[in-house]
Design an enzyme around this catalytic site. Structure first.
Site, PDB file in Angstrom:
ATOM      1  N   ASP A  14       0.617  -1.227  -0.010  1.00 25.79           N
ATOM      2  CA  ASP A  14       0.345   0.039  -0.183  1.00 25.79           C
ATOM      3  C   ASP A  14       1.007   1.769  -0.181  1.00 25.79           C
ATOM      4  OD1 ASP A  14      -2.138  -1.664   0.040  1.00 25.79           O
ATOM      5  OD2 ASP A  14      -1.666  -1.306   2.375  1.00 25.79           O
ATOM      6  N   GLY A  16       1.956   3.388  -2.785  1.00 28.67           N
ATOM      7  CA  GLY A  16       1.356   3.738  -3.646  1.00 28.67           C
ATOM      8  C   GLY A  16       1.960   3.482  -5.036  1.00 28.67           C
ATOM      9  N   GLY A  18       1.245   1.197  -7.607  1.00 32.80           N
ATOM     10  CA  GLY A  18       0.387   1.722  -9.085  1.00 32.80           C
ATOM     11  C   GLY A  18       0.600   3.353  -9.615  1.00 32.80           C
ATOM     12  N   HIS A  42      -3.193  -2.324  -6.971  1.00 31.63           N
ATOM     13  CA  HIS A  42      -3.429  -1.223  -7.308  1.00 31.63           C
ATOM     14  C   HIS A  42      -4.196   0.447  -8.059  1.00 31.63           C
ATOM     15  CE1 HIS A  42       0.684  -3.597  -8.180  1.00 31.63           C
ATOM     16  NE2 HIS A  42       0.763  -3.604  -6.652  1.00 31.63           N
ATOM     17  N   ALA A 300      -6.962  -0.893  -1.487  1.00 32.87           N
ATOM     18  CA  ALA A 300      -8.166  -1.695  -2.512  1.00 32.87           C
ATOM     19  C   ALA A 300      -8.227  -2.428  -2.710  1.00 32.87           C
ATOM     20  CB  ALA A 300      -7.299  -1.030  -3.481  1.00 32.87           C
ATOM     21  N   GLY A 303     -10.899  -3.216   1.644  1.00 35.21           N
ATOM     22  CA  GLY A 303     -11.506  -2.270   1.821  1.00 35.21           C
ATOM     23  C   GLY A 303     -11.104  -2.167   3.228  1.00 35.21           C
ATOM     24  N   ARG A 304     -10.084  -3.076   3.683  1.00 33.74           N
ATOM     25  CA  ARG A 304     -10.149  -3.414   5.064  1.00 33.74           C
ATOM     26  C   ARG A 304      -8.759  -1.638   5.881  1.00 33.74           C
ATOM     27  NH1 ARG A 304      -7.285  -9.057   6.277  1.00 33.74           N
ATOM     28  NH2 ARG A 304      -6.176  -8.666   4.226  1.00 33.74           N
ATOM     29  N   LYS A 305      -9.815  -1.623   6.545  1.00 36.93           N
ATOM     30  CA  LYS A 305      -9.004  -0.495   6.820  1.00 36.93           C
ATOM     31  C   LYS A 305      -7.342  -0.856   7.743  1.00 36.93           C
ATOM     32  CE  LYS A 305      -8.928   3.064  10.814  1.00 36.93           C
ATOM     33  NZ  LYS A 305      -9.604   3.721  12.446  1.00 36.93           N
ATOM     34  N   ARG A 306      -6.677  -0.309   7.460  1.00 36.12           N
ATOM     35  CA  ARG A 306      -5.013  -0.656   7.433  1.00 36.12           C
ATOM     36  C   ARG A 306      -4.562   0.121   8.651  1.00 36.12           C
ATOM     37  NH1 ARG A 306      -4.739   2.091   1.578  1.00 36.12           N
ATOM     38  NH2 ARG A 306      -4.832   0.670   0.116  1.00 36.12           N
TER      39      ARG A 306
END
Length: 431
Positions: A14, A16, A18, A42, A300, A303-306
């Protein structure tokens, strides 16, 4: 001669990647995925238009680029078709741009069923997989019972192999996990239905890439997930099932490792982790909430919260070491805007008081440490959308300089927003 560039994540994914891959593909002839599956997510934002890709390389939106799925990628036919159809609806001629290795292991419905059943059985000790069958598919590959894309092209042989492997996995599902068996006939029918379509896109990836290299055509290798999720070098067992590090390029594509010219490590200006696993710099307070909200930190793919935290230089040093990182791209700098102070983890303190500047080798070691934090002044000015270093506040520049000092590696690209235009390329990896 063209350059061969690797773009990979240096954290827990996660970061960035992409956007940066999409930006750099302007100069690439080929973009290659070499590991992972559709567990990766991505996100590309071009002129405000958002596209999320999971399996197909990020260069697919460029009309001058050939996208390749290498043998190290586990391929789910249904997920691939969903993604292809989504892109075709948007006018992207996928068949003209996408090539696939026949050696890609297949992800089939029983892999997904096993993934979900295992996570459920683990209870509170769940790893936090995406439930998309990635791990079980890699297990079948290593156990030499897996089915590959090329197997689809001989229907009779495929049916025989499928029956054998499904007998094994359905026994585990019904007898051990007490779950329903996966239907053999339906699995066979669905897989063979797209065999001819997949065959039209298959090629000898290793040969193609070698010929491209000899012709001087620039190649970009797109990593998925991040270094700290690597099956060998990550926070084991809270890792993915593939080699997310630069070494995975050669094994996952058949490209000779001596021909890699530049490794670009993508590093977020802070750290996030999704799912379970150790995280020394995690912030379970209002600052963590601020970073998570401002950074839109939701996976992405799931949809889970990081989980947010400060940037961990100890872990980043390990990433530099393992990947031979040539230079970094620092992303989401703008998320730190407005903080009175920013902190960097420069060491791990153990219960006996000793401080280490190298990472443990497994999750249990991480659980014992407390981060040693260096504090720097924050900045109130905005960095969002900045396109030149001169537009950055001095405190932000000081933060960047300090990271370069600690990591002994230059920050060659700075990202200040989700759009491809909101980027400063100080040193171009392809130059």
């Amino acid at each position: 001669m063209g350059k061969n560039v690797v773009v990979l994540g240096t954290q827990w994914g996660d970061e960035g990647k992409g956007k940066i891959v999409d930006l750099l593909t302007e100069q690439a002839k080929y973009v290659v995925r070499y590991q992972g599956g559709h567990n990766a997510g991505h996100t590309l934002v071009i002129d405000g238009d958002k596209t999320v890709l999971h399996l197909i390389p990020s260069g697919i939106l460029r009309d001058n680029v050939k996208c390749i799925i290498g043998n190290g990628v586990v391929l789910a036919p249904d997920a691939l078709m969903t993604e292809i159809n989504m892109l075709k609806e948007r006018g992207v001629p996928v068949e003209e741009r996408l090539l696939i290795s026949e050696a890609c292991p297949l992800i089939l419905p029983f892999h997904c069923a096993l993934d979900v059943a295992r996570e459920k059985a683990r209870g509170n000790n769940a790893i936090g997989t995406t439930g998309r069958g990635i791990g079980p598919a890699y297990e079948d590959k290593v156990s030499r019972r897996g089915l590959r894309v090329g197997d689809l092209f001989d229907a009779e042989l495929f049916a025989t192999k499928l029956k054998e492997v499904m007998a094994y996995h359905n026994f585990m599902l019904t007898e051990y996990y007490k779950c329903e068996a996966v239907d053999y006939e339906e699995t066979l029918k669905d897989a063979l239905a797209i065999a001819d379509y997949l065959k039209s896109m298959c090629t000898d990836v290793s040969e193609l890439l070698d010929q491209a290299r000899k012709a001087g055509e620039p190649i970009l290798f797109e990593g998925a997930q991040g270094t700290l999720l690597d099956i060998d070098h990550g926070t084991y067992p809270f890792v993915t099932s593939s080699n997310t590090t630069a070494g995975g390029v050669a094994t996952g594509s058949g490209f000779g490792p001596r021909h890699l010219d530049y490794v670009l490590g993508i590093m977020k200006a802070y750290t996030t982790r999704v799912g379970a696993g150790p995280f020394p710099t995690e912030l379970k307070n209002e600052i963590g909430d601020y970073l998570g909200t401002k950074g839109h930190e939701f996976g992405a793919t799931t949809g889970r919260k990081r989980r947010p935290g400060w940037l961990d230089v100890v872990a980043m040093k390990r990433a530099v070491q393992i990947n031979s990182v040539s230079g970094f791209c620092l992303t989401k700098l703008d998320v730190l805007d407005g903080l009175e102070e920013v902190k960097i983890c420069v060491g791990y303190q153990y219960p006996d008081g000793t401080v280490a500047t190298t990472t443990p080798l497994a999750a249990e070691g991480y659980e014992k440490v407390t981060p040693v934090l260096e504090t720097m002044p924050g900045w109130s000015e905005t960095t969002f959308g900045a396109t030149s270093v001169e537009q950055l506040p001095q405190a932000a520049l000081n933060y960047i300089k300090r990271l370069e000092e600690l990591l002994e590696t230059p920050i060659d690209i700075i990202s200040t927003g989700p759009d491809r235009n909101e980027t400063m390329i100080l040193v171009n990896p392809f130059s």
